[in-house]
Design a protein around this motif. Structure first.
Motif, PDB file in Angstrom:
ATOM      1  N   LYS A   1      45.820  -0.748  -3.416  1.00 24.95           N
ATOM      2  CA  LYS A   1      45.638  -0.115  -2.334  1.00 24.95           C
ATOM      3  C   LYS A   1      45.435   1.552  -2.467  1.00 24.95           C
ATOM      4  O   LYS A   1      44.474   2.050  -1.983  1.00 24.95           O
ATOM      5  CB  LYS A   1      46.407  -0.404  -1.268  1.00 24.95           C
ATOM      6  N   LYS A   2      46.227   1.927  -3.409  1.00 29.93           N
ATOM      7  CA  LYS A   2      45.998   3.604  -3.578  1.00 29.93           C
ATOM      8  C   LYS A   2      44.927   3.875  -3.958  1.00 29.93           C
ATOM      9  O   LYS A   2      44.565   5.045  -4.035  1.00 29.93           O
ATOM     10  CB  LYS A   2      47.593   4.130  -4.407  1.00 29.93           C
ATOM     11  N   ASN A   3      43.896   3.142  -4.772  1.00 29.83           N
ATOM     12  CA  ASN A   3      42.806   3.635  -5.579  1.00 29.83           C
ATOM     13  C   ASN A   3      41.576   2.954  -4.779  1.00 29.83           C
ATOM     14  O   ASN A   3      40.652   3.090  -5.291  1.00 29.83           O
ATOM     15  CB  ASN A   3      42.817   2.989  -6.937  1.00 29.83           C
ATOM     16  N   ASN A   4      41.736   2.706  -3.498  1.00 28.76           N
ATOM     17  CA  ASN A   4      40.772   2.081  -3.007  1.00 28.76           C
ATOM     18  C   ASN A   4      39.414   3.042  -2.539  1.00 28.76           C
ATOM     19  O   ASN A   4      38.536   2.559  -2.728  1.00 28.76           O
ATOM     20  CB  ASN A   4      41.089   1.504  -1.443  1.00 28.76           C
ATOM     21  N   TYR A   5      39.798   4.276  -2.247  1.00 25.76           N
ATOM     22  CA  TYR A   5      38.765   4.990  -2.167  1.00 25.76           C
ATOM     23  C   TYR A   5      38.135   5.465  -3.396  1.00 25.76           C
ATOM     24  O   TYR A   5      36.724   5.669  -3.522  1.00 25.76           O
ATOM     25  CB  TYR A   5      39.383   6.574  -1.291  1.00 25.76           C
ATOM     26  N   THR A   6      38.639   5.465  -4.539  1.00 22.95           N
ATOM     27  CA  THR A   6      38.371   5.803  -5.861  1.00 22.95           C
ATOM     28  C   THR A   6      37.483   4.601  -6.081  1.00 22.95           C
ATOM     29  O   THR A   6      36.282   4.845  -6.680  1.00 22.95           O
ATOM     30  CB  THR A   6      39.442   5.949  -6.826  1.00 22.95           C
TER      31      THR A   6
ATOM     32  N   LYS B   1      54.231   7.206   8.702  1.00 22.81           N
ATOM     33  CA  LYS B   1      53.938   8.358   7.897  1.00 22.81           C
ATOM     34  C   LYS B   1      54.257   8.182   6.512  1.00 22.81           C
ATOM     35  O   LYS B   1      54.356   9.091   5.787  1.00 22.81           O
ATOM     36  CB  LYS B   1      54.734   9.369   8.483  1.00 22.81           C
ATOM     37  N   ASP B   2      54.435   6.770   5.986  1.00 26.92           N
ATOM     38  CA  ASP B   2      54.791   6.546   4.692  1.00 26.92           C
ATOM     39  C   ASP B   2      53.562   6.824   3.910  1.00 26.92           C
ATOM     40  O   ASP B   2      52.306   6.720   4.437  1.00 26.92           O
ATOM     41  CB  ASP B   2      55.438   5.235   4.164  1.00 26.92           C
ATOM     42  N   ALA B   3      53.621   7.042   2.607  1.00 24.06           N
ATOM     43  CA  ALA B   3      52.623   7.405   1.835  1.00 24.06           C
ATOM     44  C   ALA B   3      51.389   6.284   1.863  1.00 24.06           C
ATOM     45  O   ALA B   3      50.371   6.817   1.741  1.00 24.06           O
ATOM     46  CB  ALA B   3      52.765   7.518   0.282  1.00 24.06           C
ATOM     47  N   ASP B   4      51.708   5.121   1.717  1.00 23.09           N
ATOM     48  CA  ASP B   4      50.732   3.784   1.620  1.00 23.09           C
ATOM     49  C   ASP B   4      49.888   3.941   2.845  1.00 23.09           C
ATOM     50  O   ASP B   4      48.707   3.764   2.806  1.00 23.09           O
ATOM     51  CB  ASP B   4      51.490   2.525   1.114  1.00 23.09           C
ATOM     52  N   THR B   5      50.621   3.969   3.852  1.00 26.63           N
ATOM     53  CA  THR B   5      49.981   4.192   5.070  1.00 26.63           C
ATOM     54  C   THR B   5      49.063   5.324   5.168  1.00 26.63           C
ATOM     55  O   THR B   5      47.934   4.889   5.856  1.00 26.63           O
ATOM     56  CB  THR B   5      50.796   4.210   6.251  1.00 26.63           C
ATOM     57  N   GLN B   6      49.466   6.166   4.939  1.00 22.15           N
ATOM     58  CA  GLN B   6      48.686   7.626   4.973  1.00 22.15           C
ATOM     59  C   GLN B   6      47.336   7.365   4.069  1.00 22.15           C
ATOM     60  O   GLN B   6      46.321   7.901   4.563  1.00 22.15           O
ATOM     61  CB  GLN B   6      49.239   8.812   4.772  1.00 22.15           C
ATOM     62  N   LEU B   7      47.346   6.802   2.996  1.00 20.92           N
ATOM     63  CA  LEU B   7      46.342   6.638   2.083  1.00 20.92           C
ATOM     64  C   LEU B   7      45.488   5.688   2.796  1.00 20.92           C
ATOM     65  O   LEU B   7      44.167   5.936   2.615  1.00 20.92           O
ATOM     66  CB  LEU B   7      46.814   6.088   0.607  1.00 20.92           C
ATOM     67  N   ILE B   8      45.775   4.543   3.452  1.00 21.12           N
ATOM     68  CA  ILE B   8      44.935   3.837   3.981  1.00 21.12           C
ATOM     69  C   ILE B   8      44.170   4.336   5.175  1.00 21.12           C
ATOM     70  O   ILE B   8      42.951   4.108   5.283  1.00 21.12           O
ATOM     71  CB  ILE B   8      45.731   2.256   4.400  1.00 21.12           C
TER      72      ILE B   8
ATOM     73  N   LEU C   1      43.932  -2.555   7.877  1.00 15.67           N
ATOM     74  CA  LEU C   1      44.879  -2.267   9.045  1.00 15.67           C
ATOM     75  C   LEU C   1      46.199  -2.264   8.722  1.00 15.67           C
ATOM     76  O   LEU C   1      47.166  -1.894   9.366  1.00 15.67           O
ATOM     77  CB  LEU C   1      44.593  -3.485  10.005  1.00 15.67           C
ATOM     78  N   TRP C   2      46.772  -2.744   7.381  1.00 15.12           N
ATOM     79  CA  TRP C   2      47.875  -2.404   6.758  1.00 15.12           C
ATOM     80  C   TRP C   2      48.988  -2.710   7.808  1.00 15.12           C
ATOM     81  O   TRP C   2      49.955  -2.088   8.064  1.00 15.12           O
ATOM     82  CB  TRP C   2      47.963  -0.882   6.276  1.00 15.12           C
ATOM     83  N   LYS C   3      49.139  -3.964   8.078  1.00 13.51           N
ATOM     84  CA  LYS C   3      50.082  -4.664   8.993  1.00 13.51           C
ATOM     85  C   LYS C   3      50.306  -3.701  10.236  1.00 13.51           C
ATOM     86  O   LYS C   3      51.298  -3.982  10.954  1.00 13.51           O
ATOM     87  CB  LYS C   3      51.580  -4.636   8.096  1.00 13.51           C
ATOM     88  N   GLY C   4      49.215  -3.312  10.819  1.00 15.12           N
ATOM     89  CA  GLY C   4      49.157  -2.511  12.002  1.00 15.12           C
ATOM     90  C   GLY C   4      49.665  -1.167  11.778  1.00 15.12           C
ATOM     91  O   GLY C   4      49.712  -0.573  12.993  1.00 15.12           O
ATOM     92  N   LYS C   5      50.165  -0.820  10.680  1.00 17.59           N
ATOM     93  CA  LYS C   5      50.868   0.726  10.378  1.00 17.59           C
ATOM     94  C   LYS C   5      49.671   1.572  10.810  1.00 17.59           C
ATOM     95  O   LYS C   5      50.069   2.948  11.061  1.00 17.59           O
ATOM     96  CB  LYS C   5      51.380   0.908   9.195  1.00 17.59           C
TER      97      LYS C   5
END
Length: 220
Positions: A147-152, A183-190, A173-177
């Motif tokens: 997921k961290k590379n989705n935008y790439t 504010k975790d890094a994965d959620t902010q990337l999504i 939607l990342w489990k609704g987060k």
């Protein structure tokens, strides 16, 4: 009302999801077998698309009748097969998987279906492989990898998609987060991915609340 859950990957409540599952096309037997084997033998089996999302992907593919599809992230091949169902007689889906330990299972899964000959499997890092594919006319791209590379991946494939073609990104939607206070890094990337695509004038876009969220992007 916001539905909260901790373990499930579905945004919708179980009773509604069950109703939807029961009112779409049935899951083909070979996909039932792949579903079962994935949950028996593979770590993180919840990553599999599953019946309802699989029928959504198949439906989009059959509507577009694509000649060329790209998938980033094969896993055990469930979504690959669903997308391949709509290919033209001469159509091909190129699918990229980083985990070569899945090769034997994937070949077995693909060979058990009527679309196996239309699937071209690539192993390696998606960023490298996407650049080596000599196409600029993909009808559909499905992104369901790290997921961290989705935008790439979105940036890499956009010029390889024809006008009117689709890019579909899973887990947005990342489990609704993404619409909560996390504010975790994965959620902010999504969140960043969703915001950047929303602001991109080269595409039309919408999010479908299917399982963990599908971002549907149409190239203008």
């Amino acid at each position: 009302m916001k539905f909260l859950y901790l373990c499930a990957m579905d945004i919708l409540p179980d009773d509604l999801q069950s109703y939807l599952d029961n009112h779409c096309e049935p899951e083909p037997e070979w996909l039932q077998n792949i579903n079962r084997e994935t949950y028996l033998k593979v770590l993180r089996p919840h990553m599999l698309s599953g019946h309802y999302q699989g029928r959504v992907l198949s439906f989009f593919s059959k509507l577009l009748q694509p000649k060329l599809i790209l998938e980033v992230g094969t896993f055990t091949g469930y979504a690959t097969i669903c997308l391949a169902e709509g290919l033209t007689d001469e159509g091909v889906i190129h699918t990229i998987e980083v985990n070569r330990e899945l090769e034997e299972m994937l070949n077995s899964h693909f060979n058990s279906t009527s679309v196996g000959k239309k699937i071209k499997l690539h192993f390696g890092e998606a960023e490298h492989i996407i650049g080596t594919l000599p196409y600029n006319d993909f009808d559909i791209v499905f992104i369901d990898a790290d997921k961290k590379n989705n935008y790439t991946y979105f940036q890499l494939v956009l010029d390889k998609v024809r006008s009117g073609g689709l890019i579909i990104i899973d887990n947005v939607l990342w489990k609704g987060k993404v619409y909560g206070d996390d504010k975790d890094a994965d959620t902010q990337l999504i969140r960043q991915l969703n915001d950047l695509v929303t602001a991109d004038a080269r595409v039309e876009k919408l999010i479908l609340p299917v399982r963990d969220g599908l971002l549907i992007i149409r190239k203008k």
